[in-house]
Write a protein that holds these residues in place. Structure first.
Motif, mmCIF file in Angstrom:
data_model
loop_
_atom_site.group_PDB
_atom_site.id
_atom_site.type_symbol
_atom_site.label_atom_id
_atom_site.label_comp_id
_atom_site.label_asym_id
_atom_site.label_seq_id
_atom_site.Cartn_x
_atom_site.Cartn_y
_atom_site.Cartn_z
ATOM 1 N N LYS A 199 -5.147 -4.157 -3.353
ATOM 2 C CA LYS A 199 -5.558 -5.545 -3.074
ATOM 3 C C LYS A 199 -5.079 -6.491 -4.179
ATOM 4 O O LYS A 199 -4.611 -7.597 -3.903
ATOM 5 N N ALA A 200 -5.201 -6.044 -5.414
ATOM 6 C CA ALA A 200 -4.742 -6.869 -6.537
ATOM 7 C C ALA A 200 -3.226 -7.064 -6.479
ATOM 8 O O ALA A 200 -2.713 -8.156 -6.756
ATOM 9 N N LEU A 201 -2.518 -6.008 -6.085
ATOM 10 C CA LEU A 201 -1.060 -6.096 -5.959
ATOM 11 C C LEU A 201 -0.654 -7.079 -4.870
ATOM 12 O O LEU A 201 0.267 -7.882 -5.055
ATOM 13 N N LEU A 202 -1.330 -7.005 -3.730
ATOM 14 C CA LEU A 202 -1.031 -7.927 -2.635
ATOM 15 C C LEU A 202 -1.243 -9.369 -3.089
ATOM 16 O O LEU A 202 -0.427 -10.254 -2.796
ATOM 17 N N SER A 224 0.822 -1.218 0.000
ATOM 18 C CA SER A 224 0.000 0.000 0.000
ATOM 19 C C SER A 224 0.854 1.266 0.000
ATOM 20 O O SER A 224 0.541 2.240 -0.695
ATOM 21 N N GLU A 225 1.942 1.251 0.783
ATOM 22 C CA GLU A 225 2.842 2.407 0.824
ATOM 23 C C GLU A 225 3.472 2.653 -0.549
ATOM 24 O O GLU A 225 3.527 3.789 -1.028
ATOM 25 N N ALA A 226 3.937 1.574 -1.182
ATOM 26 C CA ALA A 226 4.595 1.714 -2.487
ATOM 27 C C ALA A 226 3.602 2.139 -3.570
ATOM 28 O O ALA A 226 3.926 2.969 -4.432
ATOM 29 N N ALA A 227 2.382 1.594 -3.513
ATOM 30 C CA ALA A 227 1.357 1.962 -4.496
ATOM 31 C C ALA A 227 0.973 3.438 -4.355
ATOM 32 O O ALA A 227 0.683 4.109 -5.352
ATOM 33 N N MET A 228 0.969 3.937 -3.117
ATOM 34 C CA MET A 228 0.693 5.353 -2.867
ATOM 35 C C MET A 228 1.752 6.222 -3.548
ATOM 36 O O MET A 228 1.433 7.256 -4.161
ATOM 37 N N VAL A 257 1.616 -10.412 -5.223
ATOM 38 C CA VAL A 257 2.795 -10.722 -4.392
ATOM 39 C C VAL A 257 2.690 -12.135 -3.826
ATOM 40 O O VAL A 257 3.645 -12.920 -3.886
ATOM 41 N N LEU A 258 1.515 -12.479 -3.293
ATOM 42 C CA LEU A 258 1.311 -13.806 -2.705
ATOM 43 C C LEU A 258 1.396 -14.896 -3.775
ATOM 44 O O LEU A 258 1.956 -15.974 -3.529
ATOM 45 N N THR A 259 0.867 -14.601 -4.963
ATOM 46 C CA THR A 259 0.926 -15.561 -6.068
ATOM 47 C C THR A 259 2.366 -15.818 -6.488
ATOM 48 O O THR A 259 2.775 -16.962 -6.707
ATOM 49 N N VAL A 260 3.148 -14.738 -6.598
ATOM 50 C CA VAL A 260 4.564 -14.875 -6.974
ATOM 51 C C VAL A 260 5.336 -15.631 -5.895
ATOM 52 O O VAL A 260 6.144 -16.522 -6.203
ATOM 53 N N ALA A 261 5.081 -15.296 -4.628
ATOM 54 C CA ALA A 261 5.772 -15.978 -3.523
ATOM 55 C C ALA A 261 5.462 -17.476 -3.530
ATOM 56 O O ALA A 261 6.355 -18.308 -3.307
ATOM 57 N N LYS A 262 4.208 -17.804 -3.809
ATOM 58 C CA LYS A 262 3.802 -19.213 -3.855
ATOM 59 C C LYS A 262 4.413 -19.922 -5.064
ATOM 60 O O LYS A 262 4.916 -21.039 -4.955
#
Length: 297
Positions: A226-229, A210-214, A232-237
């Motif tokens: 929310k889509a970015l988060l 959220s900080e970076a998107a701001m 991130v979780l998809t890439v981590a998985k």
């Protein structure tokens, strides 16, 4: 085409090999003057490449920069005068901010920016392995670069898929934010990417994103938190058994790219007086780890 790879590490070598296989004349410009450089890719035979050859550099049509972000300015500045004014320069590295630092030297040259999700590993000095099939996005940094869309087709023929992206800054910001979330956190926790999908890290990841998107919004880049988060979780998985590049750098006591990843976000936050405490804390942690090496030496 005559193509030179500036920074033939694992990814640079992957591109060099595939472009050579596709019929292009490929040379390398690495740190070491030894020439030629020989290596194989996966099960394919060993190929030989000219290295630090001034004639190749002066006649190259496309220079692909695959260095670590912090190496770019020092490596590129001395060779710009050897490049033809029409040579296309493609920056293909993690992080952001390198091109801005070279803006005065680059504005009259065709410049492309890119991002790739291919994985590559140098197994030995003469052996490269393509460890992850990904895709490459490239786009224009300036009007002269806008005239070079054909480069996407050239690269696609060698290491598909490669797509032209009309809004490459948006794609680069997305990659930057993924890196802000995964890289410093895995480096400070000393863990594989998959560790971050656990619920205990969810609120911290959400805040980082959220900080970076701001900060991205101040650059007219609209991204959904929310889509970015979720990305991130998809890439981590998807890369759960991998160690991030920053983790590898910190583990091996090498300088990281933190200044061009989290540091880039902090610079924008400072300029626009935005609070980014989670990113700032991670930045400081990485900097403290890096500083501790010289203290112990």
């Amino acid at each position: 085409m005559n193509i030179t790879i500036l920074g033939p590490g694992a990814i640079g070598s992957l591109y060099a090999y595939r472009l050579n296989q596709a019929g292009h004349s490929v040379s390398l410009w690495g740190r070491h003057p030894a020439s030629p450089v020989e290596f194989s890719l996966d099960e394919c035979p060993v190929l030989s490449f000219a290295n630090r050859d001034r004639h190749c550099l002066q006649h190259c049509d496309l220079l692909i920069v695959t260095l670590k972000a912090w190496q770019v300015e020092a490596a590129l500045s001395p060779i710009l005068e050897m490049l033809h004014q029409d040579t296309i320069i493609l920056f293909l590295h993690n992080g952001m901010g390198t091109v801005e630092r070279l803006q005065a030297q680059l504005h009259n040259r065709p410049v492309l920016l890119g991002t790739t999700t291919h994985g590559a590993l140098r197994v030995t000095a003469n052996e490269i392995r393509h460890t992850g099939q990904g895709q490459t996005l490239i786009g224009a940094w300036n009007p002269l670069g806008q005239q070079c869309q054909f480069v996407a087709e050239v690269l696609d023929h060698a290491i598909a898929p490669v797509k032209w992206h009309e809004d490459i800054r948006s794609a680069l910001w997305t990659k930057l934010i993924i890196n802000c979330a995964i890289n410093p956190l895995t480096a400070t926790l000393d863990c594989q990417n998959g560790q971050l999908v656990h619920s205990q890290y969810r609120s911290q990841l959400s805040a980082i994103v959220s900080e970076a998107a701001m900060c991205a919004r101040t650059q007219t880049i609209e991204l959904d938190d929310k889509a970015l988060l979720q990305t991130v979780l998809t890439v981590a998985k998807a890369t759960e058994e991998n160690y991030s590049s920053m983790h590898q750098d910190i583990y091996n006591k090498r300088q990281s790219e933190i200044d061009f990843i989290t540091g880039y976000v902090l610079d924008i936050a400072q300029k626009y007086q935005l609070a980014v405490p989670q990113n700032a804390a991670l930045f400081q942690q990485i900097k403290q780890i890096e500083a501790s090496w010289s203290q112990h030496d």
